[in-house]
Motif scaffolding. Structure first.
Motif, PDB file in Angstrom:
ATOM      1  N   GLN A 127       0.817  -1.199   0.000  1.00 36.03           N
ATOM      2  CA  GLN A 127       0.000   0.000   0.000  1.00 36.03           C
ATOM      3  C   GLN A 127       0.863   1.266   0.000  1.00 36.03           C
ATOM      4  O   GLN A 127       0.582   2.230  -0.720  1.00 36.03           O
ATOM      5  N   ALA A 128       1.914   1.270   0.797  1.00 37.61           N
ATOM      6  CA  ALA A 128       2.819   2.418   0.831  1.00 37.61           C
ATOM      7  C   ALA A 128       3.503   2.604  -0.523  1.00 37.61           C
ATOM      8  O   ALA A 128       3.663   3.732  -1.003  1.00 37.61           O
ATOM      9  N   ALA A 129       3.901   1.491  -1.143  1.00 36.75           N
ATOM     10  CA  ALA A 129       4.521   1.563  -2.463  1.00 36.75           C
ATOM     11  C   ALA A 129       3.536   2.099  -3.496  1.00 36.75           C
ATOM     12  O   ALA A 129       3.894   2.908  -4.361  1.00 36.75           O
ATOM     13  N   SER A 130       2.285   1.666  -3.413  1.00 38.43           N
ATOM     14  CA  SER A 130       1.255   2.115  -4.351  1.00 38.43           C
ATOM     15  C   SER A 130       1.002   3.608  -4.234  1.00 38.43           C
ATOM     16  O   SER A 130       0.866   4.314  -5.240  1.00 38.43           O
ATOM     17  N   GLU A 131       0.941   4.089  -3.001  1.00 36.69           N
ATOM     18  CA  GLU A 131       0.726   5.523  -2.795  1.00 36.69           C
ATOM     19  C   GLU A 131       1.890   6.336  -3.342  1.00 36.69           C
ATOM     20  O   GLU A 131       1.696   7.414  -3.939  1.00 36.69           O
ATOM     21  N   HIS A 132       3.111   5.827  -3.180  1.00 34.71           N
ATOM     22  CA  HIS A 132       4.277   6.527  -3.703  1.00 34.71           C
ATOM     23  C   HIS A 132       4.285   6.503  -5.237  1.00 34.71           C
ATOM     24  O   HIS A 132       4.694   7.488  -5.880  1.00 34.71           O
ATOM     25  N   ALA A 133       3.834   5.400  -5.818  1.00 34.71           N
ATOM     26  CA  ALA A 133       3.753   5.317  -7.277  1.00 34.71           C
ATOM     27  C   ALA A 133       2.818   6.388  -7.829  1.00 34.71           C
ATOM     28  O   ALA A 133       3.103   7.006  -8.862  1.00 34.71           O
ATOM     29  N   ALA A 134       1.703   6.617  -7.140  1.00 33.47           N
ATOM     30  CA  ALA A 134       0.771   7.661  -7.574  1.00 33.47           C
ATOM     31  C   ALA A 134       1.432   9.037  -7.518  1.00 33.47           C
ATOM     32  O   ALA A 134       1.245   9.879  -8.416  1.00 33.47           O
ATOM     33  N   GLU A 135       2.221   9.266  -6.477  1.00 30.06           N
ATOM     34  CA  GLU A 135       2.927  10.548  -6.341  1.00 30.06           C
ATOM     35  C   GLU A 135       3.957  10.726  -7.452  1.00 30.06           C
ATOM     36  O   GLU A 135       4.085  11.810  -8.035  1.00 30.06           O
ATOM     37  N   ALA A 207      -3.993 -16.111   5.640  1.00 31.76           N
ATOM     38  CA  ALA A 207      -4.476 -15.905   7.009  1.00 31.76           C
ATOM     39  C   ALA A 207      -3.739 -14.758   7.681  1.00 31.76           C
ATOM     40  O   ALA A 207      -4.153 -14.294   8.746  1.00 31.76           O
ATOM     41  N   HIS A 208      -2.660 -14.289   7.040  1.00 36.49           N
ATOM     42  CA  HIS A 208      -1.867 -13.191   7.573  1.00 36.49           C
ATOM     43  C   HIS A 208      -2.037 -11.917   6.742  1.00 36.49           C
ATOM     44  O   HIS A 208      -1.237 -10.993   6.840  1.00 36.49           O
ATOM     45  N   ALA A 209      -3.103 -11.900   5.929  1.00 31.10           N
ATOM     46  CA  ALA A 209      -3.463 -10.733   5.114  1.00 31.10           C
ATOM     47  C   ALA A 209      -4.927 -10.911   4.721  1.00 31.10           C
ATOM     48  O   ALA A 209      -5.247 -11.301   3.602  1.00 31.10           O
ATOM     49  N   ALA A 224      -6.886  -4.559   6.586  1.00 35.56           N
ATOM     50  CA  ALA A 224      -6.368  -5.536   7.546  1.00 35.56           C
ATOM     51  C   ALA A 224      -4.849  -5.514   7.502  1.00 35.56           C
ATOM     52  O   ALA A 224      -4.259  -5.284   6.439  1.00 35.56           O
ATOM     53  N   PRO A 225      -4.191  -5.763   8.631  1.00 32.39           N
ATOM     54  CA  PRO A 225      -2.724  -5.776   8.654  1.00 32.39           C
ATOM     55  C   PRO A 225      -2.175  -6.959   7.869  1.00 32.39           C
ATOM     56  O   PRO A 225      -2.860  -7.960   7.651  1.00 32.39           O
ATOM     57  N   VAL A 226      -0.925  -6.828   7.459  1.00 35.77           N
ATOM     58  CA  VAL A 226      -0.265  -7.862   6.668  1.00 35.77           C
ATOM     59  C   VAL A 226       0.982  -8.346   7.402  1.00 35.77           C
ATOM     60  O   VAL A 226       1.808  -7.546   7.824  1.00 35.77           O
ATOM     61  N   SER A 227       1.102  -9.672   7.554  1.00 33.20           N
ATOM     62  CA  SER A 227       2.293 -10.223   8.214  1.00 33.20           C
ATOM     63  C   SER A 227       2.772 -11.515   7.567  1.00 33.20           C
ATOM     64  O   SER A 227       3.627 -12.195   8.122  1.00 33.20           O
ATOM     65  N   THR A 228       2.241 -11.864   6.393  1.00 29.78           N
ATOM     66  CA  THR A 228       2.637 -13.117   5.756  1.00 29.78           C
ATOM     67  C   THR A 228       4.106 -13.114   5.366  1.00 29.78           C
ATOM     68  O   THR A 228       4.635 -12.115   4.868  1.00 29.78           O
TER      69      THR A 228
END
Length: 324
Positions: A127-135, A207-209, A224-228
């Motif tokens: 998600q952070a990478a996606s937001e930066h790609a938009a910028e 189960a971790h995302a 939901a948080p991601v930990s896989t």
């Protein structure tokens, strides 16, 4: 999301200009373990080792016709979508910048660089990478390629059309489809409608995302948080509302598989078929094994969506060193 017969035929023309259809096999050892007939679709047998290439090809074909002014594209990925973008961008002579989170798969990063993309590392998750790609796209006046789009789905649908048409005489009763951001599941639903199959579709998340499982159960998008550790291709924190609505409408169910279950499926796929599966690529089989009692003695479909796993991680999986 539906497509006309002409739209599917056009997608097939575009995809097959770059690659042949991939096979599907009924592997005896998988059937033995499952307790029923299992058909495995090999999307690991594409030029980038994953199903995503199909969507990139159709997206770029439409883009260059509708927007001939575009010379630079930007997108975000955990790897397979980025390879799809890089592969298609190179075919059309366009520059591509791909944003990945820090700690992304080293081998997927290397594969994207080999396709000529400018790779940028940013953030701790997709998600952070996606937001930066938009910028970046806005700052450089580049075309932003999303990870879920009708044209991406249209290309990916060709894989599932192949699968349903190959088994038209005796289609599987259920097909397990891994969910990352939802293009694969949307494509399976579109292909099912195109062929007229009655196969039930079960979505599979880590189960971790659990964003898409939580959203399916809530009837609305839920973060939901991601930990896989293993299923980076399913490591979604923020679901796409359009995909949530489609999955709610088309899915028989959505289930979650743990990293331990995914690792066991990766080992089984290697031992029974000698195919390497990445975590997301083995998730469908993991779900089929988890629910084997529900479908025992019946015909089941699974898609090996990709085989792009780093060698050290795969070695740990084979040695049973991956734990939740």
């Amino acid at each position: 999301m539906q497509f006309t017969p002409d739209e599917i035929a056009d997608a097939q023309r575009i995809v097959y200009a770059a690659m042949p259809p991939t096979p599907q096999y009924a592997w005896p050892q998988l059937a033995q373990v499952l307790g029923g007939e299992l058909w495995l679709k090999h999307e690991n047998h594409t030029p980038v080792g994953a199903f995503k290439i199909r969507g990139g090809l159709t997206y770029f074909d439409t883009l260059v016709r509708q927007r001939p002014d575009v010379r630079h594209v930007v997108s975000a990925t955990r790897g397979n979508h980025g390879q799809s973008v890089g592969f298609a961008a190179r075919r059309h002579g366009l520059a591509a910048t791909i944003v990945v989170p820090h700690g992304n798969s080293a081998e997927k990063n290397a594969a994207m660089r080999a396709l000529g993309v400018n790779l940028v590392e940013h953030g701790d998750d997709f998600q952070a990478a996606s937001e930066h790609a938009a910028e970046l796209a806005q700052a450089h006046h580049a075309h932003r390629i999303p990870s879920f789009h009708r044209e991406l789905v249209r290309g990916v649908a060709t894989a599932y059309v192949e699968f349903f048409e190959a088994l038209r005489e005796a289609p599987p009763e259920v097909l397990y489809v891994p969910i990352g951001l939802g293009s694969g599941f949307a494509a399976a639903a579109a292909a099912r409608a195109h062929v007229g199959a009655k196969t039930r579709l079960i979505g599979v998340v880590s189960a971790h995302a659990t964003a898409y499982l939580d959203s399916f159960q809530a009837g609305r998008p839920v973060d939901a948080p991601v930990s896989t550790v293993l299923a980076d291709g399913m490591a979604c924190r923020t679901p796409v509302p359009e995909a949530v609505a489609l999955i709610e409408r088309e899915a028989e169910d959505v289930v979650a598989v743990s990293d331990d279950e995914v690792a066991a499926a990766m080992r089984l796929l290697y031992g029974a078929t000698h195919n390497v599966a990445e975590g997301a690529g083995a998730a469908g089989l993991a779900a089929a094994l988890q629910l084997s009692g529900r479908w025992r003695g019946r015909r089941v479909g699974v898609v090996l969506t990709g085989g792009n796993v780093d060698a050290p991680l795969f070695a740990q999986v084979l040695q049973s060193q991956i734990i939740d």
